[in-house]
Scaffold this active site. Structure first.
Site, PDB file in Angstrom:
ATOM      1  N   HIS A  79       0.819  -1.204   0.000  1.00  0.00           N
ATOM      2  CA  HIS A  79       0.000   0.000   0.000  1.00  0.00           C
ATOM      3  C   HIS A  79       0.862   1.267   0.000  1.00  0.00           C
ATOM      4  O   HIS A  79       2.018   1.260   0.438  1.00  0.00           O
ATOM      5  CB  HIS A  79      -0.950  -0.015   1.198  1.00  0.00           C
ATOM      6  CG  HIS A  79      -2.047  -1.032   1.049  1.00  0.00           C
ATOM      7  ND1 HIS A  79      -3.149  -1.094   1.864  1.00  0.00           N
ATOM      8  CD2 HIS A  79      -2.194  -2.034   0.143  1.00  0.00           C
ATOM      9  CE1 HIS A  79      -3.930  -2.081   1.475  1.00  0.00           C
ATOM     10  NE2 HIS A  79      -3.372  -2.673   0.432  1.00  0.00           N
ATOM     11  N   GLU A  81       0.788   3.965   1.753  1.00  0.00           N
ATOM     12  CA  GLU A  81       1.249   4.442   3.065  1.00  0.00           C
ATOM     13  C   GLU A  81       2.425   3.604   3.551  1.00  0.00           C
ATOM     14  O   GLU A  81       3.394   4.124   4.122  1.00  0.00           O
ATOM     15  CB  GLU A  81       0.108   4.371   4.084  1.00  0.00           C
ATOM     16  CG  GLU A  81      -1.125   5.189   3.709  1.00  0.00           C
ATOM     17  CD  GLU A  81      -2.127   4.427   2.846  1.00  0.00           C
ATOM     18  OE1 GLU A  81      -1.717   3.537   2.064  1.00  0.00           O
ATOM     19  OE2 GLU A  81      -3.318   4.733   2.954  1.00  0.00           O
ATOM     20  N   CYS A 107      -6.484   2.184   4.764  1.00  0.00           N
ATOM     21  CA  CYS A 107      -7.142   0.957   5.230  1.00  0.00           C
ATOM     22  C   CYS A 107      -6.710   0.688   6.678  1.00  0.00           C
ATOM     23  O   CYS A 107      -5.819   1.353   7.211  1.00  0.00           O
ATOM     24  CB  CYS A 107      -6.757  -0.217   4.326  1.00  0.00           C
ATOM     25  SG  CYS A 107      -5.071  -0.802   4.599  1.00  0.00           S
ATOM     26  N   CYS A 110      -2.968  -0.049   7.140  1.00  0.00           N
ATOM     27  CA  CYS A 110      -2.132   1.148   7.043  1.00  0.00           C
ATOM     28  C   CYS A 110      -2.337   2.049   8.251  1.00  0.00           C
ATOM     29  O   CYS A 110      -1.384   2.694   8.712  1.00  0.00           O
ATOM     30  CB  CYS A 110      -2.443   1.906   5.754  1.00  0.00           C
ATOM     31  SG  CYS A 110      -1.802   1.066   4.300  1.00  0.00           S
TER      32      CYS A 110
HETATM   33  O1  LIG Z   1      -4.767   2.064   2.581  1.00  0.00           O
HETATM   34  C1  LIG Z   1      -4.753   1.716   1.377  1.00  0.00           C
HETATM   35  C2  LIG Z   1      -5.771   0.963   0.813  1.00  0.00           C
HETATM   36  C3  LIG Z   1      -5.635   0.497  -0.455  1.00  0.00           C
HETATM   37  N1  LIG Z   1      -4.516   0.768  -1.167  1.00  0.00           N
HETATM   38  C4  LIG Z   1      -4.370   0.221  -2.509  1.00  0.00           C
HETATM   39  C5  LIG Z   1      -4.304  -1.287  -2.575  1.00  0.00           C
HETATM   40  C6  LIG Z   1      -4.868  -1.597  -3.925  1.00  0.00           C
HETATM   41  O2  LIG Z   1      -3.825  -1.479  -4.912  1.00  0.00           O
HETATM   42  C7  LIG Z   1      -5.879  -0.476  -4.138  1.00  0.00           C
HETATM   43  C8  LIG Z   1      -7.290  -0.890  -3.758  1.00  0.00           C
HETATM   44  O3  LIG Z   1      -7.839  -1.569  -4.846  1.00  0.00           O
HETATM   45  P1  LIG Z   1      -9.424  -1.788  -4.979  1.00  0.00           P
HETATM   46  O4  LIG Z   1      -9.589  -2.340  -6.363  1.00  0.00           O
HETATM   47  O5  LIG Z   1     -10.077  -0.443  -4.795  1.00  0.00           O
HETATM   48  O6  LIG Z   1      -9.817  -2.755  -3.907  1.00  0.00           O
HETATM   49  O7  LIG Z   1      -5.503   0.579  -3.270  1.00  0.00           O
HETATM   50  C9  LIG Z   1      -3.518   1.552  -0.640  1.00  0.00           C
HETATM   51  O8  LIG Z   1      -2.495   1.829  -1.297  1.00  0.00           O
HETATM   52  N2  LIG Z   1      -3.684   2.029   0.619  1.00  0.00           N
HETATM   53 ZN   LIG Z   2      -3.555   0.200   3.381  1.00  0.00          ZN
END
Ligand SMILES: O=c1ccn([C@H]2C[C@H](O)[C@@H](COP(=O)(O)O)O2)c(=O)[nH]1
Ligand SMILES: [Zn+2]
Length: 159
Positions: A79, A81, A107, A110
């Site tokens: 991710h 972060e 998320c 993170c």
């Molecule tokens: O905190 C976060 C949450 C998600 N991500 C990234 C991980 C994935 O590459 C996308 C999410 O994909 P979806 O198709 O929307 O589920 O975003 C992040 O970097 N940081």
């Molecule tokens: Zn994340």
């Protein structure tokens, strides 16, 4: 005497633009995320975006969603972060009280990392997963740990 400029962008706008530029590097076809960590003196500490571990090539990577974890991108992506924390080359004590600018609300995984790295504030652009269980856990984690969060104002837009 020259007139002072009246349309200078704020620090918030500046750092969010950096995070937005970082997300343009992401190969994720569905959600690109950028993160920029700035310290309390308005210095950029680090930048990251969601991407693959360095030895995995884009061609070898399943960029789709799948019920099979082996073929689901979420199993592999680092991710934004997490990459921003990993990319930081200084001492973690310099990150105490820093602000992370993220193009997507972090998320819950993170959120834990940011808390543990010492980040004191989250400024986000988009919260498209608001209300999901993951998002609720993330906000509960931040609330419990005294990390504040707010949506950025971008009066000059992003272009
Ligand atoms: O905190 C976060 C949450 C998600 N991500 C990234 C991980 C994935 O590459 C996308 C999410 O994909 P979806 O198709 O929307 O589920 O975003 C992040 O970097 N940081
Ligand atoms: Zn994340």
């Amino acid at each position: 005497m020259a007139e002072q400029r009246s349309d200078v962008i704020s620090w918030d706008e500046f750092f969010m633009r950096v995070a937005f530029a970082a997300k343009l590097r992401s190969k994720d076809p569905n959600t690109q995320v950028g993160a920029c960590i700035a310290d309390t003196d308005h210095r950029i500490l680090s930048v990251g975006y969601n991407g693959t571990p360095h030895a995995i090539t884009d061609e070898a990577f399943p960029w789709g969603d799948s019920d099979d974890p082996l073929n689901d991108k979420h199993s592999y992506v680092i991710h934004a972060e997490a990459n921003a924390i990993l990319n930081f080359r200084g001492s973690l004590k310099d990150m105490q009280g820093a602000t992370v600018y993220v193009t997507l609300f972090p998320c819950h995984e993170c959120a834990k990392l940011l808390v543990q790295a010492g980040v004191g504030e989250v400024v986000y652009l988009d919260d498209k997963y608001a209300g999901t269980m993951d998002n609720l856990i993330s906000k509960r984690t931040l609330d419990s740990c005294g990390v504040t969060y707010r949506k950025v104002q971008m009066p000059h837009g992003l272009s």
